[in-house]
Write a protein that holds these residues in place. Structure first.
Motif, mmCIF file in Angstrom:
data_model
loop_
_atom_site.group_PDB
_atom_site.id
_atom_site.type_symbol
_atom_site.label_atom_id
_atom_site.label_comp_id
_atom_site.label_asym_id
_atom_site.label_seq_id
_atom_site.Cartn_x
_atom_site.Cartn_y
_atom_site.Cartn_z
ATOM 1 N N MET A 173 0.910 -1.176 0.121
ATOM 2 C CA MET A 173 -0.033 -0.075 0.024
ATOM 3 C C MET A 173 0.920 1.358 -0.039
ATOM 4 O O MET A 173 2.161 1.126 0.532
ATOM 5 C CB MET A 173 -0.825 -0.002 1.092
ATOM 6 C CG MET A 173 -1.784 -1.159 1.390
ATOM 7 S SD MET A 173 -1.009 -2.565 2.299
ATOM 8 C CE MET A 173 -2.604 -3.632 2.395
ATOM 9 N N THR A 175 1.675 5.279 1.167
ATOM 10 C CA THR A 175 1.445 6.257 2.212
ATOM 11 C C THR A 175 0.611 7.781 1.606
ATOM 12 O O THR A 175 0.454 7.442 0.430
ATOM 13 C CB THR A 175 2.692 6.912 2.787
ATOM 14 O OG1 THR A 175 3.638 7.386 1.900
ATOM 15 C CG2 THR A 175 3.553 5.734 3.489
ATOM 16 N N SER A 176 0.272 8.278 2.529
ATOM 17 C CA SER A 176 -0.855 9.539 1.884
ATOM 18 C C SER A 176 -0.042 10.357 0.922
ATOM 19 O O SER A 176 -0.808 10.701 -0.138
ATOM 20 C CB SER A 176 -1.253 10.384 3.107
ATOM 21 O OG SER A 176 -2.037 9.752 4.084
ATOM 22 N N HIS A 223 -5.522 2.049 0.742
ATOM 23 C CA HIS A 223 -4.675 1.956 1.737
ATOM 24 C C HIS A 223 -4.700 0.802 2.541
ATOM 25 O O HIS A 223 -5.839 0.167 2.614
ATOM 26 C CB HIS A 223 -5.010 3.376 2.525
ATOM 27 C CG HIS A 223 -4.478 4.727 2.121
ATOM 28 N ND1 HIS A 223 -5.137 5.218 0.967
ATOM 29 C CD2 HIS A 223 -3.437 5.360 2.164
ATOM 30 C CE1 HIS A 223 -4.392 6.274 0.514
ATOM 31 N NE2 HIS A 223 -3.417 6.239 1.301
ATOM 32 N N GLY A 224 -4.022 0.509 3.404
ATOM 33 C CA GLY A 224 -3.878 -0.503 4.213
ATOM 34 C C GLY A 224 -5.162 -1.015 5.291
ATOM 35 O O GLY A 224 -5.576 -1.888 5.411
ATOM 36 N N ARG A 225 -5.691 0.211 5.593
ATOM 37 C CA ARG A 225 -6.824 0.162 6.527
ATOM 38 C C ARG A 225 -8.073 -0.654 5.866
ATOM 39 O O ARG A 225 -8.845 -1.270 6.368
ATOM 40 C CB ARG A 225 -7.234 1.662 6.868
ATOM 41 C CG ARG A 225 -8.322 1.626 7.875
ATOM 42 C CD ARG A 225 -8.036 0.728 9.368
ATOM 43 N NE ARG A 225 -9.203 0.623 9.923
ATOM 44 C CZ ARG A 225 -9.203 -0.208 11.212
ATOM 45 N NH1 ARG A 225 -8.257 -1.025 11.308
ATOM 46 N NH2 ARG A 225 -10.176 -0.517 11.867
ATOM 47 N N GLN A 323 0.339 4.977 11.435
ATOM 48 C CA GLN A 323 0.859 5.350 10.078
ATOM 49 C C GLN A 323 0.825 3.845 9.337
ATOM 50 O O GLN A 323 0.586 2.991 9.723
ATOM 51 C CB GLN A 323 2.419 5.852 10.205
ATOM 52 C CG GLN A 323 2.479 6.991 10.840
ATOM 53 C CD GLN A 323 4.070 7.682 10.805
ATOM 54 O OE1 GLN A 323 4.856 6.978 10.544
ATOM 55 N NE2 GLN A 323 4.072 8.785 11.166
ATOM 56 N N SER A 324 0.876 4.055 7.799
ATOM 57 C CA SER A 324 0.910 3.021 6.901
ATOM 58 C C SER A 324 1.882 2.196 7.653
ATOM 59 O O SER A 324 1.751 0.880 7.511
ATOM 60 C CB SER A 324 0.915 3.590 5.539
ATOM 61 O OG SER A 324 -0.120 4.335 5.153
ATOM 62 N N GLU A 325 3.148 2.456 7.812
ATOM 63 C CA GLU A 325 4.240 1.679 8.065
ATOM 64 C C GLU A 325 4.061 0.934 9.496
ATOM 65 O O GLU A 325 4.550 -0.060 9.466
ATOM 66 C CB GLU A 325 5.428 2.314 8.338
ATOM 67 C CG GLU A 325 6.043 3.110 7.051
ATOM 68 C CD GLU A 325 5.333 4.442 6.925
ATOM 69 O OE1 GLU A 325 6.265 5.275 6.265
ATOM 70 O OE2 GLU A 325 4.380 4.929 7.329
ATOM 71 N N CYS A 389 6.344 -2.360 9.366
ATOM 72 C CA CYS A 389 6.062 -3.074 7.743
ATOM 73 C C CYS A 389 7.485 -3.608 7.464
ATOM 74 O O CYS A 389 8.547 -3.349 8.060
ATOM 75 C CB CYS A 389 5.876 -1.664 6.678
ATOM 76 S SG CYS A 389 7.218 -0.711 6.582
#
Length: 531
Positions: A173, A175-176, A223-225, A323-325, A389
């Motif tokens: 995925m 990040t923003s 996104h990962g969510r 965060q995505s990570e 991640c």
């Protein structure tokens, strides 16, 4: 196979008799029959069919499959389909600029791209041909030059569901991208499923999905969510799930009225856009017992409005920061009482609460020396979590550079209080001298109800620039002067029309793009070293 693995996930749900009914705000791009309601068995069959399409496309174990399309939940279903055959889905929002999409596809070196003819046409109009950066391209909606239409791969049955090692890449995925080119984040089954989704798939008191819930979600499913939410919430088998593909209140309201949610999770931008809907006595949020916001801190007036819209005696708002990570790092619960104070310079939603017990640890350090600072002093926030991640695609050194003594630098500035809570100040690159952009923005929203969005742009020299979007495009200058009287000195505000702010797929402001547009590329006050 473990029950939460995305590949066979809906088959496992069907086998155990899950009866969740899914309602969609529009038909899925991978299902052109126009359906907007699905049972679990239908979803299991749809994922299996999509896995067959990918197999017919020549995708095999370990291959990367890029997905770039209009936002909807079928990002998640395509991820499950790719995982089912052992491939690695890379979910990328079509809201990114065409040149950014091109760069990310180059980094991915994907075997296949799943997209739409409309997406290809849109990027080709800017001189970027996405199909040139992958071996095969599948279009879901119509034929397009250089692409294989969906009709050509329909009906191909996939091989049996594949089980991969827990530490092998599961999904990618991005990040923003608020401060530049997004990073491509690789998660494994261990990090994304067993250490993030599995923790939420337990029945915690109050904050977990219940069997009689109607849960609703509005997010960027690239996104990962999106994947973590699907696995955790559907495992808990709510009565209904309402899935919205966008934040437009005019499109969301009829769906929410038809299926009033009892639990609602959305990106902060969705809540902001829907806030006017809370004013009516028969508003669609009247039965909500639990609100959840992810991705970003949210402004106090928005929390106040939605908690007030519920007819429940004690509705709860859960704010999650991560965060995505890393996945979730902290959480904080709000009640009507905790957001009652109006217009004051107090932390409210900038108080992110405490680290997730047993899952994350935080440390605040001096950004220059990286030595811990005393509690109560601002600094760079470092995190330690087993859900971190596995890496950045094409940027191996970038992730390594964000570590110090096995602690991950989040790039956020904050203050650890004596009680162990974290107060958010800013992204390090976005900060202002002697203050906090986030605090100023919160206060402006609280004191100026006509403001839809307030963004403060710090710069190395000169006063910070406030950028405002108001409901009617106007600003009462006397009210402005009163609102900023006790705030750090600011430049005169710039008014932008609604729709002119550059936004990410999750509704965050792309601050670097806005800085380039309004400040002629003037350097920020922060270093940007930790982005």
């Amino acid at each position: 196979m473990k029950p939460l693995e995305p590949g066979p996930f809906f088959d496992v749900l069907a086998d155990r008799g899950t009866r969740t009914l899914v309602h969609l705000s529009r038909a899925l791009d991978i299902a052109p029959d126009g359906r907007t309601s699905y049972g679990i068995e239908d979803l299991a069959e749809l994922v299996a069919q999509a896995a067959g399409w990918l197999t017919a496309l020549g995708v095999t174990r370990g291959d990367r499959v890029a997905v770039i399309k209009p936002n909807h939940w079928d990002y998640v279903l395509l991820a499950c389909a790719a995982a089912r055959i052992g491939a690695v889905p890379a979910l990328i929002s079509d809201r990114l600029p065409a040149e950014t999409l091109q760069l990310l596809l180059k980094r991915l070196d994907a075997t296949a791209l799943v997209t739409t003819a409309g997406t290809l046409a849109s990027t080709r109009s800017t001189g970027t041909d996405l199909s040139a950066f992958t071996r095969r391209t599948l279009t879901l909606d119509a034929s397009a030059s250089g692409a294989i239409p969906l009709a050509d791969v329909r009906g191909h049955r996939p091989p049996p569901a594949h089980h991969r090692p827990d530490d092998a890449p599961l999904a990618i995925m991005h990040t923003s991208g608020t401060t530049g080119i997004p990073k491509l984040v690789t998660h494994t089954t261990a990090t994304l499923i067993h250490r993030i989704a599995a923790a939420e798939a337990r029945r915690w008191p109050i904050v977990s999905t219940r069997r009689d819930d109607t849960v609703a979600q509005a997010t960027s499913y690239a996104h990962g969510r999106g994947l973590a939410w699907t696995v955790s919430v559907f495992w808990l088998a709510p009565r209904e799930a309402v899935i919205l593909d966008g934040y437009d209140p005019g499109r969301a309201e009829p769906v929410l009225r038809a299926h009033p949610p009892t639990a609602l999770e959305a990106a902060p931008s969705a809540f902001v856009r829907w806030q006017p809907l809370t004013a009516s006595p028969d508003n669609p949020f009247r039965d909500v017992r639990l609100y959840i916001n992810t991705f970003d801190a949210i402004h106090p007036p928005t929390v106040r409005a939605f908690l007030g819209a519920s007819r429940r005696r004690l509705p709860l708002w859960v704010q999650v920061w991560g965060q995505s990570e890393t996945g979730p790092l902290t959480f904080r619960c709000f009640t009507r009482r905790s957001v009652r104070a109006l217009g004051k310079r107090h932390p409210t939603t900038r108080d992110l609460g405490r680290p997730v017990a047993g899952k994350a640890r935080l440390r605040v350090v001096d950004p220059q020396t990286l030595q811990p600072v005393p509690r109560g002093r601002p600094g760079l926030v470092l995190a330690r979590t087993r859900a971190l991640c596995a890496g950045y695609v094409g940027e191996t050194e970038r992730l390594r550079a964000k570590f110090t003594d096995d602690w991950f630098a989040t790039g956020d500035l904050g203050v650890a209080t004596r009680s162990g809570r974290l107060l958010l100040l800013d992204r390090e690159v976005d900060t202002v001298r002697g203050g906090s952009c986030v605090e100023i923005e919160d206060v402006l929203h609280d004191r100026l109800p006509e403001v839809v969005e307030a963004v403060v742009l710090g710069r190395a020299s000169g006063l910070p620039l406030p950028v405002l979007v108001t409901r009617d495009g106007k600003l009462d200058r006397a009210a402005w002067r009163r609102a900023v009287a006790d705030l750090p000195p600011l430049d005169e505000p710039t008014l932008l029309p609604d729709g002119q702010l550059p936004l990410t797929a999750t509704g965050k402001v792309r601050r670097q793009e806005l800085r380039d547009r309004l400040l002629d590329g003037a350097p920020p006050y922060g270093t940007g070293h930790w982005t």
